[in-house]
Design a protein around this motif. Structure first.
Motif, PDB file in Angstrom:
ATOM      1  N   LYS A 185      52.529  23.958  -5.495  1.00  0.00           N
ATOM      2  CA  LYS A 185      51.653  24.636  -6.461  1.00  0.00           C
ATOM      3  C   LYS A 185      51.774  23.987  -7.833  1.00  0.00           C
ATOM      4  O   LYS A 185      52.236  24.590  -8.801  1.00  0.00           O
ATOM      5  CB  LYS A 185      51.994  26.122  -6.515  1.00  0.00           C
ATOM      6  N   ARG A 186      51.410  22.722  -7.883  1.00  0.00           N
ATOM      7  CA  ARG A 186      51.412  22.010  -9.155  1.00  0.00           C
ATOM      8  C   ARG A 186      50.029  21.441  -9.379  1.00  0.00           C
ATOM      9  O   ARG A 186      49.441  20.855  -8.475  1.00  0.00           O
ATOM     10  CB  ARG A 186      52.461  20.892  -9.151  1.00  0.00           C
ATOM     11  N   ARG A 188      49.130  18.914 -10.939  1.00  0.00           N
ATOM     12  CA  ARG A 188      49.090  17.464 -10.785  1.00  0.00           C
ATOM     13  C   ARG A 188      48.789  17.084  -9.331  1.00  0.00           C
ATOM     14  O   ARG A 188      48.020  16.157  -9.056  1.00  0.00           O
ATOM     15  CB  ARG A 188      50.417  16.854 -11.230  1.00  0.00           C
ATOM     16  N   THR A 189      49.388  17.810  -8.397  1.00  0.00           N
ATOM     17  CA  THR A 189      49.164  17.531  -6.977  1.00  0.00           C
ATOM     18  C   THR A 189      47.720  17.820  -6.580  1.00  0.00           C
ATOM     19  O   THR A 189      47.076  17.032  -5.874  1.00  0.00           O
ATOM     20  CB  THR A 189      50.119  18.369  -6.109  1.00  0.00           C
ATOM     21  N   PHE A 220      48.116  30.202 -10.349  1.00  0.00           N
ATOM     22  CA  PHE A 220      47.653  28.945  -9.758  1.00  0.00           C
ATOM     23  C   PHE A 220      46.156  29.018  -9.457  1.00  0.00           C
ATOM     24  O   PHE A 220      45.416  28.043  -9.664  1.00  0.00           O
ATOM     25  CB  PHE A 220      48.443  28.651  -8.486  1.00  0.00           C
TER      26      PHE A 220
END
Length: 580
Positions: free
Chosen positions: A279-280, A282-283, A339
């Protein structure tokens, strides 16, 4: 003074027309009458060669250039219509007509060469064969496909003009109002209106406000669902979320017996956020950038903050699902909501959004990079849910009238997918009563009323609609006329274009004569480049030079046929098709 030389090689007839004051031209023809090679390099000036001297010893000259160089020459003269020099703008304009965009990463080296040529030049830069060879070296197959009209939309410039007409028609629509329950959305002008499309071959077209960034909002839901299925698989994802249309507003506090109805409503999207492994932002950015072919993908922090401040209903949905134990074990509801708000705040433009849609249309492979971003399974599932649940409580009408997978967002965006054909991104902020873009819906309806893109249009018998996937030159009479006239007038440039566009070079007129018969009858040396029995026509019309060449060809071919049979030699035909 002409000196004609004929050579039998690989089942092909090659004729060389040599002038004392001009470049020699080499053409290759298969017995099946297809023109398959272009001009050779320029020969040095010299005294005239006797008509019969060394007539059949050209193998050294023919092989002095690589096969790909001959193909590049053919492509160059096809694009320039026989001219030796054209402005660079002429070349880029020809590219755009095929649908190839200058920013296409597949053309990066080509565009770099052009920019370098412009940088090093003082005046207007002209493209010649040398510059063309440098530019297209690594793109020859792509460009041949483009100019042979082998892309999914062969007549792309005509199709783009039709899209522009639909755009202008829809632009007159003034209904709807801009969403204001999220303060950041209310700041957009209701006059903004843009449409971009990208085909599965990377053909692109944009009209209107297509470079203005906007947030995906709910258009991110199918993308995050596809990522979740790509990572965890269908079975794992659908343990927590259903696949049935809800028939309710997208933000209703409602669950079915097993949890959220589907991933396209807010409740389902919040649960999907909890299933994504990392849960980033950037990913997730990485996935979105790959889907967009590295085109613009941004993030609006102002929108993110606005979402959190006004997201009371989403928090209520989250707590309701937490009470019903809808989240996976160990998942944090607050983190999942945070998120989800971040994902809704991802920015795209119509141009980058259309490439994302095209990646879904292309089975998870980005059409302009060739990279696989999503699994075929995740794309299939995503399109199925977009078709049945993607347009809020308008989904049934959308499936009925438009018949294509689509997803809308309250920012005014509509992500439309035509499987195996193209992706479309429409954007106009004014919304209807259920939260869909008024102009976007109107555009989708106009699109399928003109073209047979509806999933249930009969491609064979429903003749009232246009099919842009079919070449425009299907009229056989027109093709025969153009081919025969080119042969009659000795228009080699036109013959090159016909051959490169895969026209059947054996087309016959009313009395069963081919273009070869016509060119032989008219004494056109340059156009006499493929053949069967044109010698009769040449003799009938008194062109003894052509008769002599064809007689010598027949004699030498017979002798070499015996030699090849005895030696067991069977040369491979060297044609454009083999090279490609």
């Amino acid at each position: 003074m002409h000196c004609l030389r004929a050579l039998r090689r690989s089942g092909s007839l090659q004729l060389v027309a040599k002038h004392a004051d001009a470049a020699k031209k080499v053409f290759t023809a298969q017995p099946a009458c297809r023109l398959t090679a272009g001009e050779s390099t320029t020969t040095s000036r010299g005294p005239p060669v006797p008509a019969c001297a060394d007539r059949f010893h050209l193998k050294t000259n023919i092989h002095s250039k690589s096969p790909s160089s001959g193909v590049e020459d053919l492509l160059f003269y096809t694009i320039t219509e026989g001219k030796e020099h054209v402005p660079i703008s002429y070349f880029t304009s020809a590219l755009k007509k095929t649908g190839l965009h200058p920013s296409d990463p597949r053309l990066k080296d080509c565009m770099e060469e052009l920019r370098q040529a412009v940088k090093e030049s003082v005046g207007e830069v002209m493209m010649d064969r040398d510059l063309f060879h440098r530019c297209v070296g690594g793109n020859i197959v792509l460009l041949i496909q483009a100019f042979r009209k082998k892309f999914i939309i062969p007549e792309f410039d005509v199709f783009a003009q039709k899209i522009n007409e639909i755009y202008k028609t829809v632009q007159k629509q003034k209904d709807g109002r801009v969403a204001d329950y999220i303060p950041q959305l209310a700041k957009f002008s209701p006059d903004l209106w843009g449409v971009s499309l990208c085909t599965v071959d990377g053909q692109r077209h944009s009209v209107g406000d297509t470079k203005q960034p906007f947030c995906l909002q709910s258009c991110v839901k199918p993308l995050q669902y596809a990522i979740a299925v790509h990572e965890a698989g269908t079975e794992q994802v659908h343990r927590y979320v259903g696949m049935e249309p809800s028939g309710l507003k997208f933000n209703m506090l409602s669950l079915d017996d097993e949890g959220p109805h589907n991933p396209m409503v807010n409740a389902g999207a919040i649960v999907i956020s909890s299933l994504i492994k990392v849960k980033r932002l950037r990913t997730i950015f990485y996935f979105h950038k790959m889907m967009a072919g590295q085109e613009y993908v941004g993030f609006s922090n102002a929108m993110f903050q606005s979402e959190k401040e006004t997201g009371n209903r989403n928090f209520a949905i989250g707590y309701y699902m937490k009470e019903k134990k809808c989240f996976p074990l160990g998942a944090d509801m607050i983190d999942s909501l945070d998120f989800y708000f971040q994902l809704c705040s991802i920015e795209v433009t119509c141009e980058s959004g259309s490439i994302m849609a095209a990646t879904l249309a292309n089975g998870g492979i980005c059409p302009i990079t060739g990279e696989r971003v999503l699994s075929a399974e995740s794309v299939r599932n995503t399109l199925s849910l977009m078709h049945s649940c993607g347009m809020y409580d308008f989904s049934g009408q959308m499936a009925f009238h438009v018949g294509l997978p689509a997803k809308s967002g309250v920012s005014g965006a509509i992500l439309l997918v035509i499987p195996n054909v193209m992706g479309v991104m429409c954007w106009s902020p004014p919304l209807d009563r259920v939260g869909n873009s008024v102009r976007g819906i109107h555009f989708c309806q106009e699109l399928v009323s003109l073209f047979n893109f509806h999933n249930y249009d009969n491609l064979r018998h429903f003749v009232k609609k246009l099919d842009p996937r079919r070449p425009d030159g299907d009229d056989r009479n027109k093709s025969v006329f153009n081919l025969m006239f080119a042969a009659y007038s000795g228009d080699v440039s036109a013959l090159r274009r016909f051959a490169l566009s895969s026209m059947d070079m054996e087309l016959k007129d009313y009395d069963s004569r081919t273009a070869l018969h016509i060119s032989a009858a008219e004494g056109e040396f340059h156009a006499t480049v493929w053949g069967n029995l044109p010698i009769d026509d040449a003799r009938q019309f008194g062109h003894e030079e052509v008769v002599t060449v064809l007689k010598d060809y027949q004699q030498v071919y017979s002798q070499r046929g015996v030699q090849h049979t005895e030696a067991g030699h069977s040369p491979i035909m060297d044609t454009i098709e083999v090279i490609v």
